[in-house]
Design a protein around this motif. Structure first.
Motif, PDB file in Angstrom:
ATOM      1  N   LEU A  43       0.784  -1.226   0.000  1.00  0.00           N
ATOM      2  CA  LEU A  43       0.000   0.000   0.000  1.00  0.00           C
ATOM      3  C   LEU A  43       0.823   1.287   0.000  1.00  0.00           C
ATOM      4  O   LEU A  43       0.352   2.321  -0.447  1.00  0.00           O
ATOM      5  CB  LEU A  43      -0.937   0.007   1.219  1.00  0.00           C
ATOM      6  CG  LEU A  43      -1.914  -1.159   1.312  1.00  0.00           C
ATOM      7  CD1 LEU A  43      -2.642  -1.140   2.651  1.00  0.00           C
ATOM      8  CD2 LEU A  43      -2.911  -1.127   0.164  1.00  0.00           C
ATOM      9  N   GLY A  44       2.035   1.244   0.553  1.00  0.00           N
ATOM     10  CA  GLY A  44       2.845   2.442   0.643  1.00  0.00           C
ATOM     11  C   GLY A  44       2.343   3.425   1.674  1.00  0.00           C
ATOM     12  O   GLY A  44       2.713   4.597   1.663  1.00  0.00           O
ATOM     13  N   SER A  45       1.501   2.949   2.584  1.00  0.00           N
ATOM     14  CA  SER A  45       0.920   3.813   3.610  1.00  0.00           C
ATOM     15  C   SER A  45       0.854   3.052   4.916  1.00  0.00           C
ATOM     16  O   SER A  45       0.202   2.006   5.000  1.00  0.00           O
ATOM     17  CB  SER A  45      -0.489   4.255   3.194  1.00  0.00           C
ATOM     18  OG  SER A  45      -1.204   4.779   4.296  1.00  0.00           O
ATOM     19  N   ALA A  46       1.537   3.573   5.939  1.00  0.00           N
ATOM     20  CA  ALA A  46       1.510   2.920   7.242  1.00  0.00           C
ATOM     21  C   ALA A  46       0.119   2.998   7.860  1.00  0.00           C
ATOM     22  O   ALA A  46      -0.342   2.054   8.503  1.00  0.00           O
ATOM     23  CB  ALA A  46       2.544   3.568   8.169  1.00  0.00           C
ATOM     24  N   ALA A  47      -0.562   4.133   7.655  1.00  0.00           N
ATOM     25  CA  ALA A  47      -1.906   4.280   8.214  1.00  0.00           C
ATOM     26  C   ALA A  47      -2.857   3.262   7.608  1.00  0.00           C
ATOM     27  O   ALA A  47      -3.638   2.611   8.328  1.00  0.00           O
ATOM     28  CB  ALA A  47      -2.416   5.697   7.971  1.00  0.00           C
ATOM     29  N   ASP A  48      -2.793   3.099   6.289  1.00  0.00           N
ATOM     30  CA  ASP A  48      -3.664   2.112   5.643  1.00  0.00           C
ATOM     31  C   ASP A  48      -3.249   0.691   6.001  1.00  0.00           C
ATOM     32  O   ASP A  48      -4.105  -0.198   6.114  1.00  0.00           O
ATOM     33  CB  ASP A  48      -3.632   2.310   4.129  1.00  0.00           C
ATOM     34  CG  ASP A  48      -4.444   3.515   3.698  1.00  0.00           C
ATOM     35  OD1 ASP A  48      -5.669   3.502   3.881  1.00  0.00           O
ATOM     36  OD2 ASP A  48      -3.852   4.482   3.189  1.00  0.00           O
ATOM     37  N   ALA A  49      -1.957   0.470   6.189  1.00  0.00           N
ATOM     38  CA  ALA A  49      -1.495  -0.860   6.591  1.00  0.00           C
ATOM     39  C   ALA A  49      -2.060  -1.231   7.956  1.00  0.00           C
ATOM     40  O   ALA A  49      -2.462  -2.377   8.192  1.00  0.00           O
ATOM     41  CB  ALA A  49       0.030  -0.912   6.615  1.00  0.00           C
ATOM     42  N   GLU A  50      -2.111  -0.282   8.858  1.00  0.00           N
ATOM     43  CA  GLU A  50      -2.657  -0.569  10.179  1.00  0.00           C
ATOM     44  C   GLU A  50      -4.165  -0.811  10.109  1.00  0.00           C
ATOM     45  O   GLU A  50      -4.711  -1.639  10.848  1.00  0.00           O
ATOM     46  CB  GLU A  50      -2.318   0.555  11.147  1.00  0.00           C
ATOM     47  CG  GLU A  50      -0.830   0.597  11.489  1.00  0.00           C
ATOM     48  CD  GLU A  50      -0.527   1.482  12.687  1.00  0.00           C
ATOM     49  OE1 GLU A  50      -1.461   2.134  13.189  1.00  0.00           O
ATOM     50  OE2 GLU A  50       0.641   1.488  13.113  1.00  0.00           O
ATOM     51  N   ASP A  51      -4.845  -0.101   9.213  1.00  0.00           N
ATOM     52  CA  ASP A  51      -6.270  -0.362   9.016  1.00  0.00           C
ATOM     53  C   ASP A  51      -6.486  -1.776   8.494  1.00  0.00           C
ATOM     54  O   ASP A  51      -7.428  -2.468   8.902  1.00  0.00           O
ATOM     55  CB  ASP A  51      -6.868   0.651   8.038  1.00  0.00           C
ATOM     56  CG  ASP A  51      -7.035   2.031   8.648  1.00  0.00           C
ATOM     57  OD1 ASP A  51      -6.968   2.150   9.899  1.00  0.00           O
ATOM     58  OD2 ASP A  51      -7.206   2.996   7.889  1.00  0.00           O
ATOM     59  N   VAL A  52      -5.614  -2.201   7.597  1.00  0.00           N
ATOM     60  CA  VAL A  52      -5.696  -3.567   7.076  1.00  0.00           C
ATOM     61  C   VAL A  52      -5.480  -4.578   8.195  1.00  0.00           C
ATOM     62  O   VAL A  52      -6.169  -5.598   8.285  1.00  0.00           O
ATOM     63  CB  VAL A  52      -4.666  -3.774   5.941  1.00  0.00           C
ATOM     64  CG1 VAL A  52      -4.441  -5.270   5.666  1.00  0.00           C
ATOM     65  CG2 VAL A  52      -5.138  -3.085   4.673  1.00  0.00           C
ATOM     66  N   LEU A  53      -4.527  -4.294   9.080  1.00  0.00           N
ATOM     67  CA  LEU A  53      -4.288  -5.208  10.196  1.00  0.00           C
ATOM     68  C   LEU A  53      -5.478  -5.261  11.144  1.00  0.00           C
ATOM     69  O   LEU A  53      -5.774  -6.309  11.724  1.00  0.00           O
ATOM     70  CB  LEU A  53      -3.015  -4.813  10.946  1.00  0.00           C
ATOM     71  CG  LEU A  53      -1.804  -5.690  10.599  1.00  0.00           C
ATOM     72  CD1 LEU A  53      -1.417  -5.503   9.141  1.00  0.00           C
ATOM     73  CD2 LEU A  53      -0.629  -5.373  11.493  1.00  0.00           C
ATOM     74  N   GLN A  54      -6.152  -4.139  11.295  1.00  0.00           N
ATOM     75  CA  GLN A  54      -7.342  -4.136  12.137  1.00  0.00           C
ATOM     76  C   GLN A  54      -8.407  -5.061  11.547  1.00  0.00           C
ATOM     77  O   GLN A  54      -9.045  -5.846  12.273  1.00  0.00           O
ATOM     78  CB  GLN A  54      -7.894  -2.711  12.271  1.00  0.00           C
ATOM     79  CG  GLN A  54      -9.131  -2.588  13.152  1.00  0.00           C
ATOM     80  CD  GLN A  54      -8.842  -2.876  14.625  1.00  0.00           C
ATOM     81  OE1 GLN A  54      -7.727  -2.660  15.088  1.00  0.00           O
ATOM     82  NE2 GLN A  54      -9.829  -3.387  15.333  1.00  0.00           N
ATOM     83  N   GLU A  55      -8.590  -4.973  10.226  1.00  0.00           N
ATOM     84  CA  GLU A  55      -9.559  -5.853   9.566  1.00  0.00           C
ATOM     85  C   GLU A  55      -9.110  -7.305   9.653  1.00  0.00           C
ATOM     86  O   GLU A  55      -9.941  -8.212   9.840  1.00  0.00           O
ATOM     87  CB  GLU A  55      -9.722  -5.442   8.102  1.00  0.00           C
ATOM     88  CG  GLU A  55     -10.391  -4.089   7.904  1.00  0.00           C
ATOM     89  CD  GLU A  55     -11.802  -4.067   8.476  1.00  0.00           C
ATOM     90  OE1 GLU A  55     -12.516  -5.078   8.342  1.00  0.00           O
ATOM     91  OE2 GLU A  55     -12.177  -3.043   9.086  1.00  0.00           O
ATOM     92  N   THR A  56      -7.803  -7.520   9.510  1.00  0.00           N
ATOM     93  CA  THR A  56      -7.275  -8.882   9.622  1.00  0.00           C
ATOM     94  C   THR A  56      -7.549  -9.449  11.010  1.00  0.00           C
ATOM     95  O   THR A  56      -7.971 -10.602  11.161  1.00  0.00           O
ATOM     96  CB  THR A  56      -5.760  -8.891   9.347  1.00  0.00           C
ATOM     97  OG1 THR A  56      -5.519  -8.399   8.025  1.00  0.00           O
ATOM     98  CG2 THR A  56      -5.180 -10.293   9.476  1.00  0.00           C
ATOM     99  N   TRP A  57      -7.322  -8.628  12.018  1.00  0.00           N
ATOM    100  CA  TRP A  57      -7.563  -9.075  13.394  1.00  0.00           C
ATOM    101  C   TRP A  57      -9.030  -9.425  13.619  1.00  0.00           C
ATOM    102  O   TRP A  57      -9.356 -10.454  14.210  1.00  0.00           O
ATOM    103  CB  TRP A  57      -7.118  -7.997  14.373  1.00  0.00           C
ATOM    104  CG  TRP A  57      -7.726  -8.158  15.737  1.00  0.00           C
ATOM    105  CD1 TRP A  57      -8.666  -7.374  16.319  1.00  0.00           C
ATOM    106  CD2 TRP A  57      -7.455  -9.208  16.675  1.00  0.00           C
ATOM    107  NE1 TRP A  57      -9.003  -7.849  17.558  1.00  0.00           N
ATOM    108  CE2 TRP A  57      -8.272  -8.984  17.801  1.00  0.00           C
ATOM    109  CE3 TRP A  57      -6.604 -10.308  16.673  1.00  0.00           C
ATOM    110  CZ2 TRP A  57      -8.264  -9.816  18.915  1.00  0.00           C
ATOM    111  CZ3 TRP A  57      -6.592 -11.144  17.790  1.00  0.00           C
ATOM    112  CH2 TRP A  57      -7.399 -10.895  18.883  1.00  0.00           C
TER     113      TRP A  57
END
Length: 308
Positions: A43-57
């Motif tokens: 993604l090239g975005s740490a903020a979006d990466a963390e959102d993805v991890l939230q969905e993964t969790w």
């Protein structure tokens, strides 16, 4: 991987701090840095990466672990699919982005640079190359070339056959090879170049700055339509020196490490104004990446605030 990724999911972190981790949380926390890096590289975005991890969790928390044969692979599959969905949305947004787009700078720990392959894969220059791949190609390339996953595992993550995943990987590898930086450079080379750059700016010695810039150096400035920035690449040592002189006027420069390599954070009135990363070839700076978009600097400002 990054110092901020320790806060990727509030729920999992809360359970970890409470010392009452259930099996699902324990597995997630164990693989959190891997999952964050997969998402960030896509993604090239740490903020979006963390959102993805939230969905993964959230998805992982509802899984019956007794039905999961390979927990790591299962988590990677969820993260990859969530990142692909978000990547397609981000690509549409980038079509209307004002000026050059650069990845969100990722503050990385010193030990990341020791993993040369990982540091190279998250460098600003490489992240820009990954931007030229189609979403599926990018996912396959990251999973194969960076994390060395098998084609069966990759195929499962991107809903392709192993044979198709292999072909996609080959095409992506060829595409990246034709566009990746010409040569590797060490953290020491980058630090020496940035030290010279900082001294030249702080002393007003523009000739010294010209001496460390390649004649055809390219400067990309990402303001996102919010902060002042050049709307097109700035090419040539003289032009780049002129723009940089205005960029860092009345500002303080401080060494940090972002995306696995040395960089500089430019502060104005105590707040992060820009993050400056470099690409080096044959001892000269051939690429400069100045991130000025305030949304992309919020994390850097927060994570470096304690040590200002």
């Amino acid at each position: 991987m990054n110092e901020g990724s320790e806060r990727t999911t509030d729920t999992a972190e809360h359970l970890a701090r409470g010392g009452c981790m259930d099996p699902a949380t324990k597995v997630f926390v164990a693989h959190r840095n891997l999952l964050f890096t997969v998402a960030y590289e896509m993604l090239g975005s740490a903020a979006d990466a963390e959102d993805v991890l939230q969905e993964t969790w959230l998805r992982w928390a509802g899984v019956d672990l007794d039905t999961v044969r390979d927990q790591r692979a299962f988590l990677v599959r969820i993260t990859t699919r969530e990142a692909l969905t978000r990547l397609r949305t981000l690509r549409r947004r980038k079509e209307s982005y004002v000026g050059p787009w650069l990845p969100e700078p990722l503050l990385t720990a010193p030990d990341v640079a020791e993993d040369v392959e990982l540091a190279d894969s998250v460098s600003m220059a490489m992240m820009l190359v990954l931007e030229t791949l189609a979403p599926i190609q990018r996912a396959v390339f990251v999973l194969r070339e960076v994390f060395d996953l098998g084609y069966d595992e990759i195929a499962d993550a991107v809903d392709k056959t192993p044979a198709a995943a292999r072909q996609i990987a080959h095409r992506a590898r060829t595409h990246v090879a034709a566009r990746r930086p010409r040569g590797d450079f060490s953290p020491t080379e980058a630090r020496n170049a940035l030290d010279a750059f900082q001294q030249a700016v702080e002393t007003g010695d523009m000739q010294r700055l010209l001496d460390i810039l390649a004649p055809d150096v390219v400067l990309l400035t990402d303001g996102g339509g919010v902060a002042q920035a050049a709307l097109a690449p700035v090419v040539g040592a003289d032009q780049v020196t002129h723009v940089l002189g205005r960029l860092v006027a009345a500002a303080s420069l401080r060494p940090i490490q972002v995306n696995g390599h040395p960089a500089l954070v430019v502060r104005l009135d105590g707040e992060a104004d820009s993050v400056l990363a470099v690409r080096i070839d044959d001892g000269l700076i051939t690429g400069l990446y100045a991130v000025r978009n305030p949304e992309k600097l919020a994390r850097i400002d927060l994570e470096t605030a304690v040590s200002r």
